[in-house]
Design an enzyme around this catalytic site. Sequence first.
Site, PDB file in Angstrom:
ATOM      1  CB  SER A 137      33.889 -11.442 -33.568  1.00 30.69           C
ATOM      2  OG  SER A 137      34.192 -12.770 -33.851  1.00 30.69           O
ATOM      3  CE  LYS A 163      36.678 -12.986 -31.352  1.00 35.18           C
ATOM      4  NZ  LYS A 163      36.238 -13.169 -29.947  1.00 35.18           N
ATOM      5  CE  LYS A 165      35.751 -16.128 -33.553  1.00 36.70           C
ATOM      6  NZ  LYS A 165      35.860 -16.549 -32.311  1.00 36.70           N
ATOM      7  CG  ASP A 190      38.864 -15.891 -30.425  1.00 31.05           C
ATOM      8  OD1 ASP A 190      39.731 -16.839 -30.081  1.00 31.05           O
ATOM      9  OD2 ASP A 190      37.808 -15.914 -30.064  1.00 31.05           O
ATOM     10  CD  GLU A 215      38.982 -14.013 -27.692  1.00 30.17           C
ATOM     11  OE1 GLU A 215      39.158 -12.894 -28.392  1.00 30.17           O
ATOM     12  OE2 GLU A 215      37.988 -14.475 -27.416  1.00 30.17           O
ATOM     13  CG  ASP A 240      36.328 -17.175 -25.161  1.00 29.68           C
ATOM     14  OD1 ASP A 240      35.855 -17.246 -24.063  1.00 29.68           O
ATOM     15  OD2 ASP A 240      35.976 -16.931 -26.032  1.00 29.68           O
ATOM     16  CE  LYS A 264      32.841 -15.718 -25.576  1.00 29.35           C
ATOM     17  NZ  LYS A 264      33.172 -16.532 -26.550  1.00 29.35           N
ATOM     18  N   GLY A 292      31.384 -12.337 -26.776  1.00 32.49           N
ATOM     19  CA  GLY A 292      29.945 -12.733 -27.247  1.00 32.49           C
ATOM     20  C   GLY A 292      29.630 -14.034 -27.759  1.00 32.49           C
TER      21      GLY A 292
END
Length: 372
Positions: A137, A163, A165, A190, A215, A240, A264, A292
């Site tokens: 990430s 991934k 952000k 995400d 996400e 998520d 998670k 995570g």
Amino acid sequence: MSNKIERVELVLLKLPYVHFFETSFGREEEREFIIVKIFMDGICGYGEVVADKKPLYSYETTSTAWHMLKDFLIPLVFKKSISLPQVFFKEANVYKGHPMAKGGLELALWDLNGKKEGKPLWQLYGGVRTEVPSGVSVGIQDSIPELLERIQSFLQEGYQRIKIKIKPGWDVGICEEVRKRFPDILLQADANGSYSLKDKEILKKLEKFNLLMLEQPFPPYDLWDHSRLQKEMSTPLCLDESILSVETARKAYEMDSCRIVNIKVGRVGGVVEARNIHDFCQEKQLPVWCGGMLESGIGRAHNLHLATLPNFKFPNDISASRRYYAEDLIEPPVEISSHGTIKVPDSPGIGVYPQEHRIKKAALKQEVFKSS
Ligand code: OSB
Ligand code: MG
């Protein structure tokens, strides 16, 4: 063998990141979190509470988690002589919310039970693989060249999926640049809930970048708007923050709010509920993967065992120790293979060895609780 918990210890720690981590919530340079240690018959089970210092990802903080553990959850364990994680899950359910506090204690009970039985957690869970695919990430950077450089170096290390952000203003243009430089990689984005339905047209522009998934575009309590967006996009949405329990997973499934679920342990209050979600999703052919929370090696080892379950179908946000911390709390450190996987530890419990001197060095506060 007494089968009675003798002592519980809480440690509040602070560890600096090797590189700042920035999301739509802001930039963080270090992580504050709680380690839970549970002792029985000379064995110590370790868990990690993923709540952060600030209530950004969820309402929980290290302070609220400490309060819940000290004033409610640890006394409950002593009062009812609980040593099994399944029993703890059921009994702790009388208290509303605070899944990260509950999850951290439950993880310590899982480790303790694995060690007592002499079995690695993946075996207790019914895992089906000996290594798990690893993604990374990548936070928001100061510039596009810096982002591309970072992605390049992670790809060289072998990570199977990147991934990034995103947030309003760091989205379409960024994905465009990343795709231009890396046309064939597995790429997902995400948003950590930073958009609303009004931004639908911006989000639909992401379709052309062939993302593996998008996400959490909208806030946690918004299953309905996710469903409205999913109807207009072929890119799979992944939830998520929204998925708090198997019950919310069911509603998300029935409304078609997402086509993929991020699991998670901390967010859903433990491995018992994480497995309930896994099993539900498997039955509905909704693939999952393991997210995570920038855990130390203790929490990350727990995640590795969970990600061996059969319906974990994508590379996970479980990366090597050195991607997060200069010195992890465990030996051996988590490492990624050249084909982008992480080996699941095979020793009893979490199967890795927490280094007490490093925990002590990073500790801000510690408290011991004893059975009366
Ligand atoms: O949304 O997945 C998230 C880290 C902290 C809080 C939320 C998230 C993340 C990550 C990092 O994306 C995943 C990791 O631990 O590597
Ligand atoms: Mg996320």
